[in-house]
Design an enzyme around this catalytic site. Structure first.
Site, PDB file in Angstrom:
ATOM      1  N   TYR A 143     -15.360 -71.544 -64.910  1.00 39.70           N
ATOM      2  CA  TYR A 143     -15.819 -72.052 -66.202  1.00 39.70           C
ATOM      3  C   TYR A 143     -16.481 -70.960 -67.043  1.00 39.70           C
ATOM      4  CZ  TYR A 143     -14.987 -76.760 -64.366  1.00 39.70           C
ATOM      5  OH  TYR A 143     -14.419 -77.885 -63.841  1.00 39.70           O
ATOM      6  N   LYS A 194     -10.623 -73.025 -51.424  1.00 43.65           N
ATOM      7  CA  LYS A 194      -9.183 -72.999 -51.155  1.00 43.65           C
ATOM      8  C   LYS A 194      -8.851 -71.619 -50.590  1.00 43.65           C
ATOM      9  CE  LYS A 194      -6.123 -75.450 -52.418  1.00 43.65           C
ATOM     10  NZ  LYS A 194      -5.276 -76.330 -51.555  1.00 43.65           N
ATOM     11  N   ASP A 227      -8.760 -79.690 -51.330  1.00 47.04           N
ATOM     12  CA  ASP A 227      -7.883 -80.868 -51.415  1.00 47.04           C
ATOM     13  C   ASP A 227      -8.108 -81.792 -50.227  1.00 47.04           C
ATOM     14  OD1 ASP A 227      -6.885 -78.731 -49.944  1.00 47.04           O
ATOM     15  OD2 ASP A 227      -4.789 -79.254 -50.279  1.00 47.04           O
ATOM     16  N   ASP A 251     -17.378 -79.887 -59.497  1.00 39.11           N
ATOM     17  CA  ASP A 251     -17.248 -80.788 -60.643  1.00 39.11           C
ATOM     18  C   ASP A 251     -16.407 -82.002 -60.243  1.00 39.11           C
ATOM     19  OD1 ASP A 251     -17.249 -81.773 -63.194  1.00 39.11           O
ATOM     20  OD2 ASP A 251     -16.052 -80.172 -64.079  1.00 39.11           O
ATOM     21  N   ASP A 255     -17.973 -85.903 -58.804  1.00 37.65           N
ATOM     22  CA  ASP A 255     -17.628 -87.129 -59.534  1.00 37.65           C
ATOM     23  C   ASP A 255     -16.960 -88.128 -58.603  1.00 37.65           C
ATOM     24  OD1 ASP A 255     -18.679 -86.367 -61.932  1.00 37.65           O
ATOM     25  OD2 ASP A 255     -16.846 -86.722 -63.087  1.00 37.65           O
TER      26      ASP A 255
END
Ligand code: NAD
Length: 370
Positions: A143, A194, A227, A251, A255
C-alpha cells in the site's frame, strides 16, 4: 490509586460522539470508584474538525495525540464531507495520526461472546468460544511501496504496478508485537505470507523464523500461506491464537475474521507504535465500524465496540488487565441478560438504545465491583 494517565478522546463524526458518551460514563464511574484517575482531554477530528477548524486534524490536535499516553478514537466521515478534495477528506485525520505517530501494528481481535454465538453465519459449534487476534502491519508493504503507478509501455499498452516491500526491521517490529501478545495469551503465533510465490513472502517467513528462534523460543510459531489461512479461518478458526501478517493480507484476513463474529457494532481495535526509549508507546484505539451516517442521531447505535476499545486501551496501554476484564465481563453479562441494540437483535431479546445499553453496562459494573 494509580497515577493520572493522559487520555485524548477524539469522538469524530456520525455515531462517534454518541457511542463515546457511553465510554465517558464508564470513565466517570472508574473515577468515582477511585480505581484510577484519567487526565482526559477531548478534541475535534474528521468532519467535525473540518467544520470547527477548517482541517480534518489540526496541528495542535496532532501534538496532543503525541503527548497523550493513549488515544481513544471514534469514527470519521459522512455524506456532508464526501465531495471535498482528497486532502480535505475526514479520513485524512486517521492517515496523519498513523503516519506521524508511526502506528505500525494494527490489532484486531475477533471474539465471539457466548450470547451472540448465533449472530455468526458459521455454525455455532465452529465459532463458539472464538478468541483470536490478528496483528496487521499497517504502515508498509504494497500500500506504500515504491515504485507504483501506471505507465505506457513501448508497445503502447498501459501497465499498472505496485510494490510489495518489507525491510528486516519492519518485519521484526511487527512480529515482536505478535510474539509478545502470544505470550500473554495461549503462546501460539501463526505468521502468514505467500512464501511459495513471493520473494518478499519468503523473506518475511525467514525473518520471523529467525526472530522466533533467537528471542521467543518459548512461543509456538507456525507459518501459513495467506490463501490457506483464509480457508482455515472459515473451516476451523479456533485453531488460531495470534496471527501476524503484512498490510495487504492483514487487510483481507482481519475483515474476514471480524465477520466470523457477525456483529460490526461489537468489534474493537488498536494500532500501536514502537516502544520508545522512555518506555512510552503511541497507541490509538477505535471500533472497527465507521460513523454509520444512516443511524447517526437516532440513539440506536451499539456502544459496545467503543466501550470494548476502551477496555483494550486499559489492557495494552495502561497494563490494567483486571479493569479491562471487568468491563468485558460487564458487556458479556448485559448481552447474556438479553438486552440488545438493533444491530445484534436475536430471538427472545429486548431492544434498547445506546443510552440504555450504556446504563446497563454501568449497573453491571457496579454489581461486579461490589
Ligand atoms: P459503517 O461501519 O459506518 O456502517 C456500516 C453499517 O453498519 C451501517 O448500516 C451502520 O448503520 C452499521 N453500524 C456500524 N456501526 C454500528 C454500531 N455501532 N451500531 C449499530 N450499527 C452500526 O460503514 P460505512 O457505511 O461503509 O461508512 C460510513 C462512513 O464511515 C463513511 O464516511 C466511511 O468513510 C466512514 N468510515 C470511517 C471509519 C473510521 O473512522 N475508522 C471506518 C470505516 C468507515
Amino acid at each position: 490509586m494509580a497515577a493520572n494517565k493522559k487520555l485524548l478522546i477524539l469522538p469524530g463524526d456520525g455515531i462517534g460522539p454518541e457511542v463515546m458518551r457511553e465510554v465517558r460514563r464508564v470513565i466517570d464511574w472508574m473515577d468515582r470508584r477511585r480505581m484510577v484517575t484519567f487526565d482526559v482531554s477531548e478534541d475535534f477530528v474528521g468532519g467535525a474538525s473540518i467544520d470547527a477548524k477548517g482541517t480534518p486534524i489540526a496541528d495542535n490536535t496532532l501534538q496532543a495525540a503525541k503527548d497523550a499516553d493513549a488515544i481513544l478514537f471514534g469514527s470519521v466521515g459522512g455524506p456532508k464531507w464526501d465531495k471535498l478534495g482528497f486532502d480535505m477528506r475526514p479520513e485524512i485525520a486517521i492517515l496523519r495520526l498513523r503516519k506521524e505517530l508511526d502506528l505500525f501494528a494494527n490489532l484486531r481481535p475477533a471474539i465471539v461472546f457466548d450470547p451472540l454465538v448465533d449472530a455468526s453465519t458459521l455454525k455455532a459449534d465452529v465459532i463458539k468460544g472464538l478468541d483470536l487476534m490478528i496483528v496487521r502491519e499497517s504502515t508498509g508493504g504494497i500500500y506504500f511501496g515504491e515504485p507504483r503507478g501506471v505507465e505506457t509501455m513501448a508497445n503502447g499498452e498501459k501497465r499498472g504496478f505496485d510494490t510489495e516491500t518489507y525491510t528486516t526491521g519492519e518485519i521484526q517490529r511487527v512480529a515482536r508485537v505478535g510474539f509478545e501478545l502470544a505470550r500473554k495469551r495461549q503462546n501460539k503465533l501463526c505468521s502468514v505470507e505467500k512464501a511459495n510465490v513471493m520473494q518478499s513472502g519468503l523473506f518475511w517467513r525467514q525473518t520471523v523464523a529467525a526472530l522466533g528462534a533467537a528471542e521467543y523460543p518459548d512461543v509456538a510459531l507456525s507459518h501459513m500461506y495467506a490463501d490457506n489461512c483464509a480457508m482455515q479461518l472459515v473451516r476451523n478458526p479456533r485453531q488460531f491464537d495470534v496471527i501476524v501478517t503484512s498490510n495487504i493480507f492483514g487487510d483481507l484476513l482481519s475483515d474476514l475474521a471480524s465477520m466470523l463474529t457477525g456483529s460490526l457494532g461489537m468489534l474493537p481495535s488498536a494500532t500501536l507504535g514502537a516502544i520508545q526509549p522512555s518506555g512510552k508507546r503511541h497507541a490509538l484505539y477505535e471500533p472497527i465500524h465507521g460513523s454509520a451516517p444512516d443511524i447517526a442521531g437516532k440513539g440506536v447505535a451499539n456502544p459496545l465496540a467503543q466501550i470494548l476499545s476502551f477496555a483494550m486501551l486499559l489492557r495494552y496501554s495502561f497494563g490494567m488487565d483486571e479493569d479491562a476484564a471487568l468491563i468485558e465481563k460487564a458487556c458479556v453479562n448485559v448481552l447474556g441478560s438479553g438486552l440488545r441494540t438493533a444491530d445484534i437483535m436475536g430471538p427472545a431479546t429486548a431492544r434498547v438504545g445506546t443510552g440504555v445499553m450504556g446504563e446497563s453496562i454501568l449497573r453491571e459494573l457496579e454489581k461486579l465491583a461490589a
